[in-house]
Motif scaffolding. Structure first.
Motif, mmCIF file in Angstrom:
data_model
loop_
_atom_site.group_PDB
_atom_site.id
_atom_site.type_symbol
_atom_site.label_atom_id
_atom_site.label_comp_id
_atom_site.label_asym_id
_atom_site.label_seq_id
_atom_site.Cartn_x
_atom_site.Cartn_y
_atom_site.Cartn_z
ATOM 1 N N ASP A 91 43.931 55.992 45.315
ATOM 2 C CA ASP A 91 44.091 56.434 46.694
ATOM 3 C C ASP A 91 45.246 57.420 46.788
ATOM 4 N N LEU A 92 45.220 58.210 47.869
ATOM 5 C CA LEU A 92 46.301 59.147 48.160
ATOM 6 C C LEU A 92 47.501 58.426 48.758
ATOM 7 N N PHE A 93 47.234 57.302 49.452
ATOM 8 C CA PHE A 93 48.279 56.486 50.058
ATOM 9 C C PHE A 93 48.224 55.080 49.456
ATOM 10 N N ASP A 94 49.377 54.462 49.315
ATOM 11 C CA ASP A 94 49.433 53.084 48.840
ATOM 12 C C ASP A 94 49.721 52.174 50.029
ATOM 13 N N ASN A 95 48.670 51.557 50.563
ATOM 14 C CA ASN A 95 48.799 50.699 51.738
ATOM 15 C C ASN A 95 48.709 49.216 51.401
ATOM 16 N N ARG A 96 48.836 48.873 50.128
ATOM 17 C CA ARG A 96 48.610 47.485 49.709
ATOM 18 C C ARG A 96 49.604 46.498 50.314
ATOM 19 N N VAL A 115 41.635 34.487 42.527
ATOM 20 C CA VAL A 115 41.670 35.935 42.352
ATOM 21 C C VAL A 115 42.784 36.276 41.364
ATOM 22 N N ASP A 116 42.420 36.936 40.265
ATOM 23 C CA ASP A 116 43.386 37.355 39.257
ATOM 24 C C ASP A 116 43.953 38.712 39.668
ATOM 25 N N LEU A 117 45.133 38.707 40.267
ATOM 26 C CA LEU A 117 45.710 39.939 40.790
ATOM 27 C C LEU A 117 45.964 40.966 39.695
ATOM 28 N N ALA A 118 46.172 40.518 38.451
ATOM 29 C CA ALA A 118 46.433 41.450 37.353
ATOM 30 C C ALA A 118 45.219 42.328 37.062
ATOM 31 N N ARG A 119 44.036 41.856 37.442
ATOM 32 C CA ARG A 119 42.815 42.633 37.197
ATOM 33 C C ARG A 119 42.521 43.629 38.318
ATOM 34 N N LEU A 120 43.265 43.550 39.405
ATOM 35 C CA LEU A 120 43.085 44.485 40.516
ATOM 36 C C LEU A 120 44.017 45.667 40.296
ATOM 37 N N GLN A 121 43.566 46.626 39.513
ATOM 38 C CA GLN A 121 44.375 47.776 39.131
ATOM 39 C C GLN A 121 44.373 48.838 40.230
ATOM 40 N N PHE A 122 45.494 49.532 40.372
ATOM 41 C CA PHE A 122 45.623 50.552 41.416
ATOM 42 C C PHE A 122 46.405 51.738 40.877
ATOM 43 N N THR A 123 45.935 52.954 41.223
ATOM 44 C CA THR A 123 46.630 54.180 40.845
ATOM 45 C C THR A 123 46.817 55.054 42.086
ATOM 46 N N LEU A 124 48.050 55.405 42.356
ATOM 47 C CA LEU A 124 48.353 56.370 43.418
ATOM 48 C C LEU A 124 48.134 57.758 42.841
ATOM 49 N N ALA A 125 47.303 58.562 43.496
ATOM 50 C CA ALA A 125 46.900 59.835 42.880
ATOM 51 C C ALA A 125 46.846 60.955 43.900
ATOM 52 N N THR A 126 46.927 62.171 43.393
ATOM 53 C CA THR A 126 46.753 63.359 44.219
ATOM 54 C C THR A 126 45.278 63.736 44.235
#
Length: 267
Positions: A91-96, A115-126
């Motif tokens: 995402d362009l914004f990190d709203n987690r 829910v295994d939170l380690a498997r919920l990967q997130f990348t802040l991107a342009t």
């Protein structure tokens, strides 16, 4: 009279939204509070169910990339629970941080497994380059995200770079105005305004791009995704279309009646 009133109302509300979003960024992506855990979970299940149905998706063993997950990664938890090998959101914004502390515990209870939170990967991107993202993905999905992307063709080209052989992308698009009560009365309000007016008064990072279904199909094909099709969802009433005065360039759209729809491409 009705057209004039809705035209003015859209400008007034839209300009207020523009000032707020230009100052704060687009940080409230959903029409309900992130603290409403029950609604958030129902929303996640509805999103995954619709993507699965419209895209005829079997999640089993798939490496999934979600574009624009919103204020939490609950959709990812559902996708993993349905058998996906991996999940990453971009995402362009990190709203987690908006997610309620009780969300994932309650979601796990309803899914029948923690829910295994380690498997919920997130990348802040342009956007649209996504240069911060790597890897190869079998399924690329989104819900009510593409309409906020200014350069859809550029994004599709970047997603093509991240696609594994035989990958598919399934994107649900909300082509309506996003202003709350106007949406119910005048869902195509954002199409009433000329490009000049829209750019001056109603545009901000994340504002609806006003593309119609055929525009997404053309962009997907031009970006190397091969065959692309549209699965219709919500349609505008014929009477509403007949009495609504839109900006000239939208009047000949072949898919104007499609308020929401799903783009399915690749494979």
């Amino acid at each position: 009279m009705r057209n004039a009133a809705l035209h003015i109302a859209g400008l007034v509300m839209g300009t207020a939204n523009t000032v707020r979003h230009r100052r704060r960024g687009y940080v409230t992506p959903r029409p309900f509070s992130a603290s409403d855990v029950d609604r958030t979970i129902r929303h996640a299940l509805e999103v995954v169910d619709r993507l699965q149905e419209h895209g005829a998706i079997d999640w089993t063993g798939k490496r999934v990339l979600e574009v624009g997950p919103g204020s939490d990664l609950s959709t990812g938890a559902v996708i993993l629970a349905r058998g996906a090998e991996s999940y990453r959101a971009v995402d362009l914004f990190d709203n987690r941080a908006q997610a309620d502390p009780a969300l994932y515990g309650e979601l796990g209870r309803r899914l029948g497994a923690r829910v295994d939170l380690a498997r919920l990967q997130f990348t802040l991107a342009t956007f649209p380059g996504l240069r911060e993202v790597d890897g190869a993905y079998d399924l690329i999905v989104s819900n009510a995200t593409l309409e906020h992307v200014e350069d859809v063709g550029g994004l599709f080209a970047s997603l093509r770079r991240l696609a594994a052989p035989g990958a598919r992308m399934v994107h649900h698009v909300d082509g309506q105005t996003h202003m709350r009560w106007i949406k119910d009365l005048d869902p195509l309000n954002i199409l009433r305004y000329s490009d000049v007016t829209y750019a001056r008064l109603l545009d901000f990072p994340g504002a609806p791009n006003r593309l119609r279904a055929e525009d997404y199909v053309e962009a997907a094909r031009a970006s190397g995704w091969g065959e692309a099709t549209i699965v219709p969802d919500v349609r505008a009433d014929a009477g509403y279309l007949e009495r609504t005065r839109l900006a000239r360039r939208f009047r000949d759209s072949s898919t104007l009646e499609l308020l929401t729809f799903t783009l399915v491409a690749g494979g």
